[in-house]
Design an enzyme around this catalytic site. Sequence first.
Site, short mmCIF file in Angstrom:
data_model
loop_
_atom_site.label_atom_id
_atom_site.label_comp_id
_atom_site.label_asym_id
_atom_site.label_seq_id
_atom_site.Cartn_x
_atom_site.Cartn_y
_atom_site.Cartn_z
N GLN A 95 0.85 -1.20 0.00
CA GLN A 95 0.00 0.00 0.00
C GLN A 95 0.88 1.24 0.00
O GLN A 95 0.39 2.34 -0.16
CB GLN A 95 -0.91 0.02 1.24
N ASN A 96 2.19 1.04 0.22
CA ASN A 96 3.11 2.17 0.34
C ASN A 96 3.47 2.71 -1.03
O ASN A 96 3.52 1.97 -2.01
CB ASN A 96 4.39 1.74 1.08
N ASP A 98 6.30 4.58 -1.29
CA ASP A 98 7.76 4.81 -1.31
C ASP A 98 8.39 3.68 -2.12
O ASP A 98 7.73 2.72 -2.51
CB ASP A 98 8.32 4.86 0.13
N HIS A 113 -1.36 1.28 -4.46
CA HIS A 113 -1.76 2.68 -4.25
C HIS A 113 -0.88 3.64 -5.04
O HIS A 113 -0.87 4.84 -4.75
CB HIS A 113 -1.73 3.04 -2.76
N THR A 180 0.28 -2.79 8.75
CA THR A 180 -0.89 -2.07 8.25
C THR A 180 -2.00 -2.14 9.29
O THR A 180 -2.15 -3.13 9.99
CB THR A 180 -1.36 -2.60 6.88
N ASN A 205 2.75 -6.96 13.14
CA ASN A 205 2.40 -5.54 13.30
C ASN A 205 2.82 -5.07 14.69
O ASN A 205 2.96 -5.87 15.61
CB ASN A 205 0.89 -5.35 13.09
N1 APR Z 1 6.61 -2.00 12.94
C1 APR Z 1 5.45 -2.64 12.62
N2 APR Z 1 4.25 -2.02 12.54
C2 APR Z 1 4.24 -0.70 12.79
C3 APR Z 1 5.40 0.04 13.13
C4 APR Z 1 6.62 -0.67 13.20
N3 APR Z 1 7.77 -0.06 13.51
N4 APR Z 1 5.04 1.34 13.33
C5 APR Z 1 3.71 1.42 13.12
N5 APR Z 1 3.22 0.19 12.81
C6 APR Z 1 1.84 -0.18 12.49
C7 APR Z 1 0.81 0.61 13.26
O1 APR Z 1 0.51 -0.05 14.48
C8 APR Z 1 -0.38 0.57 12.30
O2 APR Z 1 -1.18 -0.58 12.55
O3 APR Z 1 1.64 0.12 11.14
C9 APR Z 1 0.27 0.42 10.93
C10 APR Z 1 0.18 1.69 10.11
O4 APR Z 1 -1.17 1.92 9.85
P1 APR Z 1 -1.59 3.17 8.96
O5 APR Z 1 -0.87 4.39 9.44
O6 APR Z 1 -3.07 3.15 8.90
O7 APR Z 1 -0.98 2.85 7.51
P2 APR Z 1 -1.58 1.85 6.45
O8 APR Z 1 -2.25 0.69 7.12
O9 APR Z 1 -0.50 1.55 5.49
O10 APR Z 1 -2.69 2.77 5.72
C11 APR Z 1 -3.36 2.17 4.63
O11 APR Z 1 -4.47 4.26 4.19
O12 APR Z 1 -4.18 6.53 4.21
C12 APR Z 1 -4.33 5.43 3.38
O13 APR Z 1 -3.51 5.10 1.21
C13 APR Z 1 -3.10 5.25 2.54
O14 APR Z 1 -1.88 3.25 2.00
C14 APR Z 1 -2.48 3.97 3.08
C15 APR Z 1 -3.68 3.23 3.62
#
Ligand code: APR
Length: 238
Positions: A95-96, A98, A113, A180, A205
């Site tokens: 979903q990243n 980067d 994405h 995620t 996670n």
């Molecule tokens: N190691 C493992 N997990 C981690 C770490 C880490 N160091 N730091 C944070 N996390 C976890 C958090 O606990 C959270 O559950 O990563 C997750 C990040 O969640 P989000 O910030 O919601 O990111 P993501 O799930 O990728 O968002 C999905 O939402 O905003 C849209 O399009 C955007 O691709 C993104 C999508």
Amino acid sequence: MTGIRNIVILTGAGVSAESGIDTFRDGGGLWEQHRVEDVTTPEAFVRDPDLVQRFYDMRRAAIQTREPNAAHHALARLDAEWPKEDGRGLLIVTQNVDDLHERAGANRVLHMHGEHLKAWCTACDRRSPWRGPLLDRPPCPACGAAALRPDVVWFGEMPYRMDEIHEALREADLFVSIGTSGAVYPAAGFVRTARDLGARTLELNLEPSQGSRWFHEARHGPATELVPAWVKEVLAAR
Ligand code: APR
């Protein structure tokens, strides 16, 4: 984990967090007092294109100063060592936006994405590699029009290559979700699809995600610790 042939991995912002790239929902998800959701939509781009371009110009520049971490390198090792022949496969659906999976050396990566380092021409529809700003309306490399937008999927737009993703989920023996929150569909629904089709499911996670209950197994902690340990385990059990 014997008998595993096809692995689908879903990564989110948590896999890049320890590389210094902010996640979306930790730490308030604000940028210049704007909610991220308010600058990542087609409506925001119509309403205030400069604001949206500045947001993405900043993120595009920022990721180029970051490095892959141990989790990206472990997944790249898995990509290199997991068999590719006789229908055995591996797909990293991210979903990243980067490029840290690629810079760590992973090849079988699918950006559902989109990608910060690409620009999409709204005049000719061509996508071009792009590292600089878009705020000053540079010409499209293909058609010359000053009509480039970030090649990132905004809220309300269709994620990319969903057919390929569903095909991979159908073939999966193992589905692993890494970093995620399980807050955004369709990615948040992949675990249930994989599980319904017979795959084992594992969540790696920092903390339980919104979809934790759908996983057969969940391990919680930082990705730079959990992912290298899991990759070592799955390669040893091949
Ligand atoms: N190691 C493992 N997990 C981690 C770490 C880490 N160091 N730091 C944070 N996390 C976890 C958090 O606990 C959270 O559950 O990563 C997750 C990040 O969640 P989000 O910030 O919601 O990111 P993501 O799930 O990728 O968002 C999905 O939402 O905003 C849209 O399009 C955007 O691709 C993104 C999508």
